[in-house]
Design an enzyme around this catalytic site. Sequence first.
Site, mmCIF file in Angstrom:
data_model
loop_
_atom_site.group_PDB
_atom_site.id
_atom_site.type_symbol
_atom_site.label_atom_id
_atom_site.label_comp_id
_atom_site.label_asym_id
_atom_site.label_seq_id
_atom_site.Cartn_x
_atom_site.Cartn_y
_atom_site.Cartn_z
ATOM 1 N N GLY A 152 13.988 34.636 37.742
ATOM 2 C CA GLY A 152 14.029 33.185 37.866
ATOM 3 C C GLY A 152 15.288 32.642 37.204
ATOM 4 O O GLY A 152 15.951 33.336 36.428
ATOM 5 N N CYS A 153 15.597 31.384 37.505
ATOM 6 C CA CYS A 153 16.835 30.819 36.966
ATOM 7 C C CYS A 153 16.756 30.671 35.455
ATOM 8 O O CYS A 153 17.671 31.086 34.740
ATOM 9 C CB CYS A 153 17.139 29.485 37.645
ATOM 10 S SG CYS A 153 15.782 28.304 37.654
#
Lengths: 349, 349, 349, 349
Positions: A152-153
């Site tokens: 995920g970011c």
Amino acid sequence: MTKLKIAVLGASGYTGADLIRLALLHPQMEIVALSGERKAGQAVDAVWPHFKAYPLPDLVTAESIDFSQVDAVFGCLPHATSQQIIRQIFEGPNPPKVIDLSADFRLRDPATYEQWYGNPHAALELQGEAVYGLTEHAREQLRSARLVACPGCYPTAALLALIPLLQNRLITPRNITINALSGVSGAGRSLKEANLFAEVAEAMHPYGLGHHRHMPEIEQELGKAAGEPLYISFTPHLVPINRGELETITVELTDGQSADSLREALAQRYADEPFVHVLPKGVAPATRMVRGSNHCVINVFPDRIPGRAIVVSAIDNLVKGSSGQAIQNFNVMFGLPETMGLEQAPLFP
Amino acid sequence: MTKLKIAVLGASGYTGADLIRLALLHPQMEIVALSGERKAGQAVDAVWPHFKAYPLPDLVTAESIDFSQVDAVFGCLPHATSQQIIRQIFEGPNPPKVIDLSADFRLRDPATYEQWYGNPHAALELQGEAVYGLTEHAREQLRSARLVACPGCYPTAALLALIPLLQNRLITPRNITINALSGVSGAGRSLKEANLFAEVAEAMHPYGLGHHRHMPEIEQELGKAAGEPLYISFTPHLVPINRGELETITVELTDGQSADSLREALAQRYADEPFVHVLPKGVAPATRMVRGSNHCVINVFPDRIPGRAIVVSAIDNLVKGSSGQAIQNFNVMFGLPETMGLEQAPLFP
Amino acid sequence: MTKLKIAVLGASGYTGADLIRLALLHPQMEIVALSGERKAGQAVDAVWPHFKAYPLPDLVTAESIDFSQVDAVFGCLPHATSQQIIRQIFEGPNPPKVIDLSADFRLRDPATYEQWYGNPHAALELQGEAVYGLTEHAREQLRSARLVACPGCYPTAALLALIPLLQNRLITPRNITINALSGVSGAGRSLKEANLFAEVAEAMHPYGLGHHRHMPEIEQELGKAAGEPLYISFTPHLVPINRGELETITVELTDGQSADSLREALAQRYADEPFVHVLPKGVAPATRMVRGSNHCVINVFPDRIPGRAIVVSAIDNLVKGSSGQAIQNFNVMFGLPETMGLEQAPLFP
Amino acid sequence: MTKLKIAVLGASGYTGADLIRLALLHPQMEIVALSGERKAGQAVDAVWPHFKAYPLPDLVTAESIDFSQVDAVFGCLPHATSQQIIRQIFEGPNPPKVIDLSADFRLRDPATYEQWYGNPHAALELQGEAVYGLTEHAREQLRSARLVACPGCYPTAALLALIPLLQNRLITPRNITINALSGVSGAGRSLKEANLFAEVAEAMHPYGLGHHRHMPEIEQELGKAAGEPLYISFTPHLVPINRGELETITVELTDGQSADSLREALAQRYADEPFVHVLPKGVAPATRMVRGSNHCVINVFPDRIPGRAIVVSAIDNLVKGSSGQAIQNFNVMFGLPETMGLEQAPLFP
């Protein structure tokens, strides 16, 4: 040399769009299929007018793609949907390699997945097999992987900064406190009142307090680095920009450590990395240093509370936090130079 | 009833402008003098075109004002300059009350002042006398004060949230970690490359890491509440909005406490306050809830790290964080209803 | 193959920075010198932290550059300064080709130059020799040019839309009314109160009403296309974005013409152009279609006033409006593929 | 004195919210009912958290309101719906006065209404009776009106600038070309992809080219002022700000007129108006001069095309362009001072 044929699933979201943008510049990629369930049948420039100048295939349904003719699939679909389609891909003949950008294959533990995402996992073997694709810390496994779960970011920015510190016992696993700021593109293109311009502009607020789904992912990977389970504090905030993610993290130093020693350790660890940069002492990471690029900038500062330090990390959430890292993983998986297609400098102003 | 005559020193900065905006709506205020050294002689609407419709005196130098004819002075000058002019005011005949918005009279300890601001204090007796004007926690002293030091914007948001928790021993004085986000108006109207639109827009970054001047101020007041000296961690970030300040604060709970008990304590403490509002469980404070108004919204959330909680506080940095609180203090000092002139609802969108 | 050696003069401004960004991706360019008078001696990443990951020469003074060792110079200096340095370059031995992005060599008539820019021109022969580098309309002259004057950003968007219409007598030369919107990067990095974030954000206004310096430039080139002198109406507006320029132009149709016939004529004229795109009927040009890229999008719409049409044109002011077009001209001048280094797709969101 | 009881229909949209904001500050208004069909039953602060500090009635359905107990109704409903509910209100006992902010009663000609809005008008007599509430030009009729149709936001800015010029024959009715810029709040709170932050931010584009519904409204009122039917050119653009509307209008002068004579005529016409301000020669209207307020600023500039001038007009689209003007009309209708509740100065920055 023949280019590698790629398909992008979920090409009608912002992540899919940024993957297309980067793939168009990649000298070894040929985009052969783009899926978008609700927009199947449409030309790409009806969905993304900024691609008008570029020849691209029309959007189709994922089911209509012949994956046996594809070298690599980039999955930009929502979780739960992802695992079903990817399972089908691997059950088909001559399956391509799959680089998944959804959350479906990031968590090792099925129970944790179900607890945080609300559905039982439908492809447990694949979940066990998938490589967690934080490129700088997973190269060896990536080379032979057929399924990669891109981080995920938020986890990307946090893990790049913290893994070396935990692995080398420079910080304790206690009281890691991550305050994160994100641009709005991270929320996707779905129609929610909270994402309207007039709600977001000239405003800011935290969200997902205490229960954001990137938490267990960060804890899993930091726990691995620390050699023991841990809990983190993580509070994301929505900020009125399109792109960019910034994390300001307070940590507890182990004996003898300081902000300087942490910076030095990170600088050594990432000295040869093309995309991770430790800044000179005193220079604060800023998202404008990385906008539109695959770079990550990191620095460490003394905290006023004795025995602690502040680690700051910045990325473009759609690039290093998503599509750029996916292409970086693709490069490793196919034995290409890791920076191929990702050489563009940040866009500033 | 005769209106009270006020002078605004430093009327060419954003804080001065917001003070004028609010004063124009205040039924008991008459603006009789506005100073702006470099813009002396100019009409207000040359400096602030948005006031074109309002009759206001031209800008003059501070020296040219006859303070004996003024009931109250609002000081919106830079630190160091403030203390000199204010000392002169009090040395004159029939001096007015002074509400100072600079940092000059906030710190009790001359050595701390000199350490953080770089100059010895030039008005030590006044420094000792000044009331620290966090209105909700200083009403009694304000009623008889002739000099009030309005809190900084960051301290205001932090102190409103934390003082009741420390006073009641619901949290420990250790490891208070404040992550703050601020709009750009807080940086003032001075010409710095870092404040240009193209540098700030579509970007964000932390600044003043480990050495921001609001730190000792927060520590002084929290230490008072805790009954012991303490250190805080404080990291401000610049966010591309005009107005708004948001603080996300992690705290350590004392035995038996929880996010719920903290929220309840704050709700009770501020139940009768017109400008401080504890939100319902689960609702995240957002700057859009307070933009342009004197309100502060607060809430408390469980942290994922056991034994801790997350406190969030939002204000408009130019209003409750500056000019609005100054007028609130003025109202108390002159025995007026505390909300007078501050009734406007937030501007959203 | 040996790369071409380039120098960028004025590398500390936004235009210079975008030229560096694009040059870094150009396979045939090697940046050998960067000048910045006031920042001479500094490393590039001190001035432009977003280039930290890229090896670039330190900033120097223009005087210290050995231009005989350079193949091409890009001039990103202010007007008046440009002409002096460029004259010196051509007086030196083995002079490079010069692509000037300033206004100094755009106007053919010395008197017009002096009238609008306030100083007599110091390099009249060069002024006469320079090729006006609107690439799509100047290729033949560019191939043999040693000095190219790149068009201003506003002229670029206007001329691409209007030249073919005037050349083919589809519109009259009367009452051409250009309303232009521009992002703030066009104002440069200089310290002006009007460019501060808090002045610009959540705001918009026209400027230079009736006397903007891009007027005579547009008139010169449109007059050439029309075969007769003409006056235009031109009103630029400042809009709170970093990049992007949009022009909405009302025109008078000649007999028998319509919005459809104009669109068709433009579509034919630009059918083979890689960077100019006429959109399908009804699709409004938007700056998000071109952000960060060298593309221009154009369309034509019926006006409600009979006998008129509305032409809309959008570019990125720093790319097609400035540095991108300069590199496009460089490619033509050196016989390279015109799109080299300019293939990147727009950045959206 | 007893306050006047008001109901706001459509209180869940941005226009409704701004009406509430202004009404809360109005000393003679008491909000007794708020309707919001889809959000009926909710507390206001669930829909509008920024009103948390203000006591307001819960949202209800319009049907459930007893209009006989109300003095004035503000209609902030979509067109077509408005006319039906307002007809019912007038058919009931003891009907209140109605100030409608929708488009339903603005157009005099039923055929024009049907052509542009797509539905036959369901309350033709009321359409004939309604007063077009551009306050400065309709005071006499407003005093006795029971139904007022408030002008659209774009028409308000255009008509204030142009009506006096046409009435006095200072400009011709030909070739009036209006380029308009608007903030995003004008698009309302409905869920459209085009209104998402990531679509709008750092971007701009024209819309409704040649067919925006405010066209016939502007033409109707300008035609009335000119004494003859006319066509206008009108192109609105979406700009990434919340509030603000700016119109740059080119006009043809009649013999002997100039920008100066137009400015002078407007200055005389509006000399005694509290909300319309003609700026000094050379000062460009800017939306930051009016943000959050009921003011309109206007100026006139020479055009470079001989015989023409440029008129610029700026308002806050939600205030003078909508809710503020509605309250101004309310004040006139009920014999109150016209500025009551509208005295707040603009919010800048």
